[in-house]
Design a protein around this motif. Structure first.
Motif, PDB file in Angstrom:
ATOM      1  N   ASP A   1       0.834  -1.200   0.000  1.00  0.00           N
ATOM      2  CA  ASP A   1       0.000   0.000   0.000  1.00  0.00           C
ATOM      3  C   ASP A   1       0.868   1.249   0.000  1.00  0.00           C
ATOM      4  O   ASP A   1       2.063   1.197   0.292  1.00  0.00           O
ATOM      5  N   ARG A   2       0.247   2.377  -0.288  1.00  0.00           N
ATOM      6  CA  ARG A   2       1.002   3.626  -0.372  1.00  0.00           C
ATOM      7  C   ARG A   2       1.533   4.053   0.993  1.00  0.00           C
ATOM      8  O   ARG A   2       2.610   4.625   1.097  1.00  0.00           O
ATOM      9  N   THR A   3       0.767   3.797   2.033  1.00  0.00           N
ATOM     10  CA  THR A   3       1.223   4.083   3.394  1.00  0.00           C
ATOM     11  C   THR A   3       0.720   2.977   4.311  1.00  0.00           C
ATOM     12  O   THR A   3      -0.394   2.494   4.149  1.00  0.00           O
ATOM     13  N   THR A   4       1.557   2.569   5.222  1.00  0.00           N
ATOM     14  CA  THR A   4       1.213   1.499   6.153  1.00  0.00           C
ATOM     15  C   THR A   4       1.779   1.845   7.520  1.00  0.00           C
ATOM     16  O   THR A   4       2.942   2.222   7.633  1.00  0.00           O
ATOM     17  N   ILE A   5       0.946   1.707   8.537  1.00  0.00           N
ATOM     18  CA  ILE A   5       1.412   1.918   9.908  1.00  0.00           C
ATOM     19  C   ILE A   5       1.309   0.593  10.642  1.00  0.00           C
ATOM     20  O   ILE A   5       0.270  -0.063  10.610  1.00  0.00           O
ATOM     21  N   MET A   6       2.416   0.222  11.285  1.00  0.00           N
ATOM     22  CA  MET A   6       2.441  -1.009  12.073  1.00  0.00           C
ATOM     23  C   MET A   6       2.899  -0.688  13.491  1.00  0.00           C
ATOM     24  O   MET A   6       3.600   0.302  13.717  1.00  0.00           O
TER      25      MET A   6
ATOM     26  N   LYS B   1      -2.226  -4.091  10.291  1.00  0.00           N
ATOM     27  CA  LYS B   1      -1.700  -2.755  10.015  1.00  0.00           C
ATOM     28  C   LYS B   1      -2.825  -1.806   9.628  1.00  0.00           C
ATOM     29  O   LYS B   1      -3.939  -2.221   9.339  1.00  0.00           O
ATOM     30  N   ILE B   2      -2.486  -0.530   9.616  1.00  0.00           N
ATOM     31  CA  ILE B   2      -3.380   0.501   9.073  1.00  0.00           C
ATOM     32  C   ILE B   2      -2.795   0.865   7.718  1.00  0.00           C
ATOM     33  O   ILE B   2      -1.657   1.316   7.637  1.00  0.00           O
ATOM     34  N   ASN B   3      -3.557   0.657   6.659  1.00  0.00           N
ATOM     35  CA  ASN B   3      -2.996   0.877   5.327  1.00  0.00           C
ATOM     36  C   ASN B   3      -3.716   1.984   4.553  1.00  0.00           C
ATOM     37  O   ASN B   3      -3.888   1.900   3.350  1.00  0.00           O
ATOM     38  N   TRP B   4      -4.123   2.999   5.268  1.00  0.00           N
ATOM     39  CA  TRP B   4      -4.657   4.212   4.657  1.00  0.00           C
ATOM     40  C   TRP B   4      -4.247   5.377   5.550  1.00  0.00           C
ATOM     41  O   TRP B   4      -3.966   5.189   6.726  1.00  0.00           O
ATOM     42  N   PRO B   5      -4.197   6.582   5.004  1.00  0.00           N
ATOM     43  CA  PRO B   5      -3.789   7.719   5.845  1.00  0.00           C
ATOM     44  C   PRO B   5      -4.899   8.115   6.816  1.00  0.00           C
ATOM     45  O   PRO B   5      -6.019   8.384   6.405  1.00  0.00           O
ATOM     46  N   LEU B   6      -4.580   8.090   8.087  1.00  0.00           N
ATOM     47  CA  LEU B   6      -5.506   8.560   9.119  1.00  0.00           C
ATOM     48  C   LEU B   6      -5.208  10.034   9.341  1.00  0.00           C
ATOM     49  O   LEU B   6      -4.148  10.373   9.857  1.00  0.00           O
ATOM     50  N   GLU B   7      -6.114  10.889   8.948  1.00  0.00           N
ATOM     51  CA  GLU B   7      -5.831  12.319   8.990  1.00  0.00           C
ATOM     52  C   GLU B   7      -6.342  13.003  10.253  1.00  0.00           C
ATOM     53  O   GLU B   7      -6.057  14.169  10.474  1.00  0.00           O
TER      54      GLU B   7
END
Length: 142
Positions: free
Chosen positions: A77-82, A101-107
Motif C-alpha cells: 500500500d502507499r502508506t502502512t502503519i504497524m 496494520k493501518i494501510n490508509w492515511p488517518l488524517e
C-alpha cells in the motif's frame, strides 16, 4: 516526508528500533517518503508525537530505501502503519479484516492518538490483538 520524525535507513535499524524499546509502543510508518498519502500521514504523526511520547515512539521507513520488510509484512500500500511492543507485532481489529496494520492515511489526530493509546494499554496487559475504539469497516462509501 517529515524531517522532524526519525527515519530508519536499513533493516538493521528497523530491527534495533523494535528490539530496543521495552516500555513504549514502536509505531512505524512504512511507505514512500515522497508519496502524497505518506506526507499527509507523516504530518499527523509529527503533530501527535509530543502528545504520545510517554506511550509510543514513532519512526518512518521508506520502503524503496529499505525493501527488507516489503514481502514479510506485505507492504504494497502507499502508506502502512504497524505497531510493535517489546519485540512483538501488535495487531488491532479495525473492522476492515486486516488486523496487522493501518494501510490508509488517518488524517484525524485524535483518532490516531486513541488508536495508539488503545494498543499501548492492551499491550501492557499482554494482549496481542486489541479492538479499535472506532469501527472503520464503513470507511469507504460505495
Amino acid at each position: 516526508m517529515s524531517y522532524f520524525l526519525p527515519h530508519l535507513h536499513s533493516g538493521w535499524h528497523v530491527d534495533q528500533a523494535i528490539l530496543s524499546e521495552q516500555e513504549r509502543l514502536v509505531v512505524i510508518r512504512f511507505g514512500r517518503d515522497h508519496d502524497e498519502e505518506c506526507i499527509k500521514q507523516d504530518e499527523v504523526l509529527y503533530r501527535i508525537a509530543e502528545k504520545v511520547v510517554n506511550m509510543a515512539v514513532i519512526y518512518l521507513v521508506d520502503i524503496d530505501e529499505v525493501p527488507d520488510f516489503n514481502k514479510m509484512y506485505e507492504l504494497y500500500d502507499r502508506t502502512t502503519i504497524m505497531f510493535f511492543y517489546r519485540n512483538k507485532h501488535m495487531m488491532i481489529d479495525l473492522g476492515t479484516g486486516n488486523n496487522n496494520k493501518i494501510n490508509w492515511p488517518l488524517e484525524d489526530k485524535q483518532e490516531m492518538i486513541d488508536i495508539i493509546e488503545t494498543i499501548f494499554r492492551g499491550a501492557r496487559k499482554g494482549k496481542g490483538l486489541v479492538i479499535s475504539p472506532k469501527d472503520y469497516s464503513t470507511r469507504h462509501r460505495y
